[in-house]
Design an enzyme around this catalytic site. Structure first.
Site, PDB file in Angstrom:
ATOM      1  N   TYR A  91      -1.887  -0.341  11.084  1.00 47.33           N
ATOM      2  CA  TYR A  91      -2.089  -1.004   9.784  1.00 47.33           C
ATOM      3  C   TYR A  91      -0.879  -0.798   8.873  1.00 47.33           C
ATOM      4  O   TYR A  91      -0.290  -1.763   8.362  1.00 47.33           O
ATOM      5  CB  TYR A  91      -3.362  -0.468   9.107  1.00 47.33           C
ATOM      6  CG  TYR A  91      -3.428  -0.816   7.640  1.00 47.33           C
ATOM      7  CD1 TYR A  91      -3.691  -2.117   7.230  1.00 47.33           C
ATOM      8  CD2 TYR A  91      -3.197   0.158   6.658  1.00 47.33           C
ATOM      9  CE1 TYR A  91      -3.724  -2.450   5.879  1.00 47.33           C
ATOM     10  CE2 TYR A  91      -3.230  -0.160   5.309  1.00 47.33           C
ATOM     11  CZ  TYR A  91      -3.490  -1.467   4.919  1.00 47.33           C
ATOM     12  OH  TYR A  91      -3.513  -1.789   3.582  1.00 47.33           O
TER      13      TYR A  91
ATOM     14  N   LYS B 167       1.952  -3.467   7.352  1.00 51.41           N
ATOM     15  CA  LYS B 167       2.172  -3.693   5.923  1.00 51.41           C
ATOM     16  C   LYS B 167       3.651  -3.444   5.567  1.00 51.41           C
ATOM     17  O   LYS B 167       4.227  -4.147   4.741  1.00 51.41           O
ATOM     18  CB  LYS B 167       1.276  -2.774   5.083  1.00 51.41           C
ATOM     19  CG  LYS B 167      -0.224  -3.073   5.193  1.00 51.41           C
ATOM     20  CD  LYS B 167      -0.616  -4.435   4.652  1.00 51.41           C
ATOM     21  CE  LYS B 167      -0.526  -4.506   3.153  1.00 51.41           C
ATOM     22  NZ  LYS B 167      -1.016  -5.841   2.653  1.00 51.41           N
TER      23      LYS B 167
ATOM     24  N   THR C 218       0.818  -1.209   0.000  1.00 51.59           N
ATOM     25  CA  THR C 218       0.000   0.000   0.000  1.00 51.59           C
ATOM     26  C   THR C 218       0.860   1.271   0.000  1.00 51.59           C
ATOM     27  O   THR C 218       1.978   1.265   0.544  1.00 51.59           O
ATOM     28  CB  THR C 218      -0.907  -0.006   1.252  1.00 51.59           C
ATOM     29  OG1 THR C 218      -1.486   1.283   1.428  1.00 51.59           O
ATOM     30  CG2 THR C 218      -0.139  -0.344   2.515  1.00 51.59           C
ATOM     31  N   ASP C 219       0.295   2.349  -0.528  1.00 47.06           N
ATOM     32  CA  ASP C 219       1.000   3.649  -0.482  1.00 47.06           C
ATOM     33  C   ASP C 219       1.154   4.153   0.954  1.00 47.06           C
ATOM     34  O   ASP C 219       1.937   5.056   1.224  1.00 47.06           O
ATOM     35  CB  ASP C 219       0.283   4.693  -1.350  1.00 47.06           C
ATOM     36  CG  ASP C 219      -1.158   4.977  -0.945  1.00 47.06           C
ATOM     37  OD1 ASP C 219      -1.664   4.360   0.010  1.00 47.06           O
ATOM     38  OD2 ASP C 219      -1.795   5.839  -1.610  1.00 47.06           O
ATOM     39  N   GLU C 220       0.393   3.556   1.895  1.00 44.46           N
ATOM     40  CA  GLU C 220       0.446   4.041   3.283  1.00 44.46           C
ATOM     41  C   GLU C 220       1.791   3.748   3.946  1.00 44.46           C
ATOM     42  O   GLU C 220       2.106   4.335   4.977  1.00 44.46           O
ATOM     43  CB  GLU C 220      -0.700   3.447   4.101  1.00 44.46           C
ATOM     44  CG  GLU C 220      -2.055   3.781   3.514  1.00 44.46           C
ATOM     45  CD  GLU C 220      -3.190   3.783   4.521  1.00 44.46           C
ATOM     46  OE1 GLU C 220      -2.939   3.570   5.713  1.00 44.46           O
ATOM     47  OE2 GLU C 220      -4.337   4.006   4.090  1.00 44.46           O
TER      48      GLU C 220
HETATM   49  P1  NAD Z   1     -10.475  -6.636   2.211  1.00 46.02           P
HETATM   50  O1  NAD Z   1     -10.495  -6.310   3.657  1.00 46.02           O
HETATM   51  O2  NAD Z   1     -11.660  -6.345   1.367  1.00 46.02           O
HETATM   52  O3  NAD Z   1     -10.138  -8.190   2.025  1.00 46.02           O
HETATM   53  C1  NAD Z   1      -9.161  -8.857   2.778  1.00 46.02           C
HETATM   54  C2  NAD Z   1      -9.360 -10.338   2.555  1.00 46.02           C
HETATM   55  O4  NAD Z   1      -8.363 -11.046   3.315  1.00 46.02           O
HETATM   56  C3  NAD Z   1     -10.719 -10.856   3.059  1.00 46.02           C
HETATM   57  O5  NAD Z   1     -11.293 -11.701   2.094  1.00 46.02           O
HETATM   58  C4  NAD Z   1     -10.382 -11.602   4.330  1.00 46.02           C
HETATM   59  O6  NAD Z   1     -11.278 -12.663   4.619  1.00 46.02           O
HETATM   60  C5  NAD Z   1      -8.985 -12.115   4.000  1.00 46.02           C
HETATM   61  N1  NAD Z   1      -8.212 -12.411   5.208  1.00 46.02           N
HETATM   62  C6  NAD Z   1      -8.020 -11.604   6.292  1.00 46.02           C
HETATM   63  N2  NAD Z   1      -7.276 -12.254   7.209  1.00 46.02           N
HETATM   64  C7  NAD Z   1      -6.967 -13.466   6.686  1.00 46.02           C
HETATM   65  C8  NAD Z   1      -6.215 -14.562   7.160  1.00 46.02           C
HETATM   66  N3  NAD Z   1      -5.617 -14.546   8.366  1.00 46.02           N
HETATM   67  N4  NAD Z   1      -6.095 -15.659   6.367  1.00 46.02           N
HETATM   68  C9  NAD Z   1      -6.711 -15.692   5.138  1.00 46.02           C
HETATM   69  N5  NAD Z   1      -7.442 -14.678   4.664  1.00 46.02           N
HETATM   70  C10 NAD Z   1      -7.574 -13.579   5.419  1.00 46.02           C
HETATM   71  O7  NAD Z   1      -9.176  -5.941   1.655  1.00 46.02           O
HETATM   72  P2  NAD Z   1      -8.852  -5.250   0.250  1.00 46.02           P
HETATM   73  O8  NAD Z   1      -9.257  -3.840   0.312  1.00 46.02           O
HETATM   74  O9  NAD Z   1      -9.338  -6.106  -0.839  1.00 46.02           O
HETATM   75  O10 NAD Z   1      -7.258  -5.288   0.285  1.00 46.02           O
HETATM   76  C11 NAD Z   1      -6.544  -6.388  -0.253  1.00 46.02           C
HETATM   77  C12 NAD Z   1      -5.053  -6.131  -0.120  1.00 46.02           C
HETATM   78  O11 NAD Z   1      -4.706  -4.939  -0.810  1.00 46.02           O
HETATM   79  C13 NAD Z   1      -4.573  -5.942   1.311  1.00 46.02           C
HETATM   80  O12 NAD Z   1      -3.329  -6.559   1.454  1.00 46.02           O
HETATM   81  C14 NAD Z   1      -4.440  -4.427   1.456  1.00 46.02           C
HETATM   82  O13 NAD Z   1      -3.470  -4.108   2.428  1.00 46.02           O
HETATM   83  C15 NAD Z   1      -4.016  -4.053   0.057  1.00 46.02           C
HETATM   84  N6  NAD Z   1      -4.376  -2.698  -0.396  1.00 46.02           N
HETATM   85  C16 NAD Z   1      -5.685  -2.271  -0.317  1.00 46.02           C
HETATM   86  C17 NAD Z   1      -6.024  -1.027  -0.851  1.00 46.02           C
HETATM   87  C18 NAD Z   1      -7.441  -0.525  -0.839  1.00 46.02           C
HETATM   88  O14 NAD Z   1      -7.673   0.628  -1.180  1.00 46.02           O
HETATM   89  N7  NAD Z   1      -8.436  -1.327  -0.463  1.00 46.02           N
HETATM   90  C19 NAD Z   1      -5.025  -0.232  -1.430  1.00 46.02           C
HETATM   91  C20 NAD Z   1      -3.719  -0.701  -1.469  1.00 46.02           C
HETATM   92  C21 NAD Z   1      -3.406  -1.946  -0.975  1.00 46.02           C
HETATM   93  O1  DAU Z   2      -4.092   4.112   0.604  1.00 46.60           O
HETATM   94  C1  DAU Z   2      -4.331   2.735   0.482  1.00 46.60           C
HETATM   95  C2  DAU Z   2      -5.173   2.301   1.657  1.00 46.60           C
HETATM   96  O2  DAU Z   2      -6.482   2.814   1.411  1.00 46.60           O
HETATM   97  C3  DAU Z   2      -5.232   0.795   1.865  1.00 46.60           C
HETATM   98  O3  DAU Z   2      -3.941   0.323   2.165  1.00 46.60           O
HETATM   99  C4  DAU Z   2      -6.199   0.449   3.002  1.00 46.60           C
HETATM  100  O4  DAU Z   2      -6.326  -0.951   3.148  1.00 46.60           O
HETATM  101  C5  DAU Z   2      -7.551   1.038   2.655  1.00 46.60           C
HETATM  102  O5  DAU Z   2      -8.467   0.799   3.706  1.00 46.60           O
HETATM  103  C6  DAU Z   2      -7.425   2.532   2.402  1.00 46.60           C
HETATM  104  O6  DAU Z   2      -7.081   3.224   3.626  1.00 46.60           O
HETATM  105  P1  DAU Z   2      -7.715   4.652   3.991  1.00 46.60           P
HETATM  106  O7  DAU Z   2      -7.636   4.865   5.450  1.00 46.60           O
HETATM  107  O8  DAU Z   2      -7.162   5.724   3.103  1.00 46.60           O
HETATM  108  O9  DAU Z   2      -9.224   4.376   3.490  1.00 46.60           O
HETATM  109  P2  DAU Z   2     -10.639   4.734   4.128  1.00 46.60           P
HETATM  110  O10 DAU Z   2     -11.639   4.414   3.078  1.00 46.60           O
HETATM  111  O11 DAU Z   2     -10.811   4.141   5.480  1.00 46.60           O
HETATM  112  O12 DAU Z   2     -10.547   6.306   4.299  1.00 46.60           O
HETATM  113  C7  DAU Z   2     -10.330   7.147   3.177  1.00 46.60           C
HETATM  114  C8  DAU Z   2     -10.202   8.564   3.686  1.00 46.60           C
HETATM  115  O13 DAU Z   2     -11.487   8.982   4.196  1.00 46.60           O
HETATM  116  C9  DAU Z   2      -9.231   8.716   4.833  1.00 46.60           C
HETATM  117  O14 DAU Z   2      -8.565   9.960   4.716  1.00 46.60           O
HETATM  118  C10 DAU Z   2     -10.114   8.694   6.072  1.00 46.60           C
HETATM  119  C11 DAU Z   2     -11.389   9.331   5.585  1.00 46.60           C
HETATM  120  N1  DAU Z   2     -12.625   8.836   6.220  1.00 46.60           N
HETATM  121  C12 DAU Z   2     -12.817   7.491   6.329  1.00 46.60           C
HETATM  122  C13 DAU Z   2     -13.969   6.993   6.897  1.00 46.60           C
HETATM  123  C14 DAU Z   2     -14.174   5.492   7.030  1.00 46.60           C
HETATM  124  C15 DAU Z   2     -13.588   9.737   6.666  1.00 46.60           C
HETATM  125  O15 DAU Z   2     -13.417  10.969   6.538  1.00 46.60           O
HETATM  126  N2  DAU Z   2     -14.732   9.249   7.241  1.00 46.60           N
HETATM  127  C16 DAU Z   2     -14.956   7.908   7.382  1.00 46.60           C
HETATM  128  O16 DAU Z   2     -16.019   7.528   7.933  1.00 46.60           O
END
Ligand code: NAD
Ligand code: DAU
Length: 337
Positions: free
Chosen positions: A151, A155, A126-128
């Site tokens: 988190y 990562k 992730t970019d985080e």
């Molecule tokens: P998500 O929370 O929707 O899905 C996570 C999945 O992992 C779920 O299906 C869950 O059941 C499974 N999981 C969790 N713990 C587990 C374990 N111990 N064993 C097996 N499976 C398990 O997440 P997402 O948003 O699809 O993110 C997927 C990946 O991408 C993550 O690694 C996250 O860090 C990364 N990522 C997400 C974003 C985003 O914006 N959502 C951006 C950049 C990177």
């Molecule tokens: O940047 C990549 C990441 O993006 C992934 O690695 C994470 O898994 C994914 O959850 C996401 O993280 P963020 O914290 O950026 O996403 P979230 O959707 O939770 O929040 C997006 C932005 O909105 C963040 O600045 C927090 C803000 N926010 C979030 C929630 C849930 C609000 O203002 N109100 C809210 O209720």
């Protein structure tokens, strides 16, 4: 690359990736290995279940015997690791799960990949991991990692293990660092699906603090294409950023969702900010572009497609917004006033 184990493939990005890969490569067999936590939804994989090249195993990536068994049974040559606890707010409330799944679980997958001499291990990061980036800076792959939430720290820890397995054991690894994804099957605890589904129900949209935090929201299929490209053309041991390089303030994103749904801006409610909230992420994606990748969706197009999907798929999200979800929601947002 023939038999791929997709850890976490029942989640948001993982399930989109599975559908994308099954359509794109007619000779790949995909095995989803997923614990089905609250965020993992078997229904996300409904479209794949009748495909003979698709298999599903419910299992925990922290369980080495189960992972080894799955890899041996399906003669896996490649692991792609999406499995993680992914919600920053939950990682602040209860940090234990991010440490065990994101760090220990990644280590288990790496260990099995090393023992069984797999051809590739790909880590979804992730970019985080870069931490908050003051404007006008952009994070490049070689920049220091300065994660600031449980988190993002977990990562970053996982990424260090991946690289250590490359250097120490010669495991063929690659890593992608994606920005915020949006699109189908996005669990409605995250901002875009939360705001969209709340707006549909005329409920408040809780904006943290002033809402001027900047995020690079990309359409999930663009991210999937970036991962695909790195899997096939990326250099071993290398990391690639994946994002649009366009940032949007959260408040602007919320206004656009309300406009798309024809709802009043008065639904926006400013609430107490996230602890340690990173103000801005911004990626430099030149390295991935040099492999031929281009983001296909502008922010407006990605948001419109996403909002339309939630309007059309109420039967997917409405059952989620009950039970455990409501309990979490009350706890998370009552504390924020
Ligand atoms: P998500 O929370 O929707 O899905 C996570 C999945 O992992 C779920 O299906 C869950 O059941 C499974 N999981 C969790 N713990 C587990 C374990 N111990 N064993 C097996 N499976 C398990 O997440 P997402 O948003 O699809 O993110 C997927 C990946 O991408 C993550 O690694 C996250 O860090 C990364 N990522 C997400 C974003 C985003 O914006 N959502 C951006 C950049 C990177
Ligand atoms: O940047 C990549 C990441 O993006 C992934 O690695 C994470 O898994 C994914 O959850 C996401 O993280 P963020 O914290 O950026 O996403 P979230 O959707 O939770 O929040 C997006 C932005 O909105 C963040 O600045 C927090 C803000 N926010 C979030 C929630 C849930 C609000 O203002 N109100 C809210 O209720």
């Amino acid at each position: 690359m023939r038999n791929l184990l997709v850890a976490g493939g029942a989640g948001f990005i993982g399930s989109n990736f599975v559908h994308y890969l099954l359509e794109r490569y007619a000779d790949y067999t995909l095995v989803v290995f997923d614990k089905l936590t609250y965020a993992g939804r078997i229904e996300n994989l409904e479209r794949a279940r009748s495909n003979p090249r698709f298999h599903f195993i419910q299992g925990d990536i922290c369980d080495m015997a189960a992972v080894r068994e799955a890899v041996q049974r399906y003669d896996i040559d490649t692991i792609i690791n999406f499995a993680a606890e992914t919600h920053v707010d939950r990682s602040i409330m209860t940090p234990d799960a991010v440490v065990s799944t994101n760090i220990n679980g990644t280590w288990v997958l790496l260990e099995v990949a090393r023992e069984l001499k797999l051809a590739r291990f790909h880590q979804i990061s992730t970019d985080e991991v870069y931490g908050a980036i003051p404007a006008p800076g952009r994070s490049k792959e070689g920049d220091p990692l300065e994660p600031r939430s449980p988190y993002s720290a977990s990562k970053a820890g996982a990424e260090h293990l991946v690289y250590a397995y490359f250097i120490t054991y010669g495991l063929p690894v690659t890593t992608t660092r994606g920005s915020n994804n949006i699109g189908p099957f996005h669990y409605p605890e995250k901002a875009v699906p939360l705001f969209t589904t709340n707006a549909i129900d005329n409920l408040p949209l809780p904006i943290y603090g002033d809402g001027l935090q900047m995020r690079d929201y990309q359409y999930v299929l663009d991210h999937c294409e970036g991962i695909d490209l790195v899997l096939h053309n990326g250099a071993l041991g290398e990391v690639y950023n994946v994002g649009t390089e366009v940032e949007t303030a959260n408040i602007e994103m919320a206004h656009k969702i309300l406009d798309l749904l024809g709802k009043p801006h008065s639904l926006i409610e400013h609430v107490v900010d996230r602890a340690g909230h990173d103000r801005r992420y911004a990626l430099d994606c030149a390295k991935l572009r040099a492999l031929g990748w281009r983001s296909q969706h502008s922010f407006d197009a990605a948001l419109e497609r996403t909002v339309r999907w939630f309007v059309d798929n109420e039967s997917w999200w409405r059952p989620i917004k009950s039970g455990e979800y409501l309990e979490y929601y009350r706890k998370q947002y009552e504390e924020r006033g």
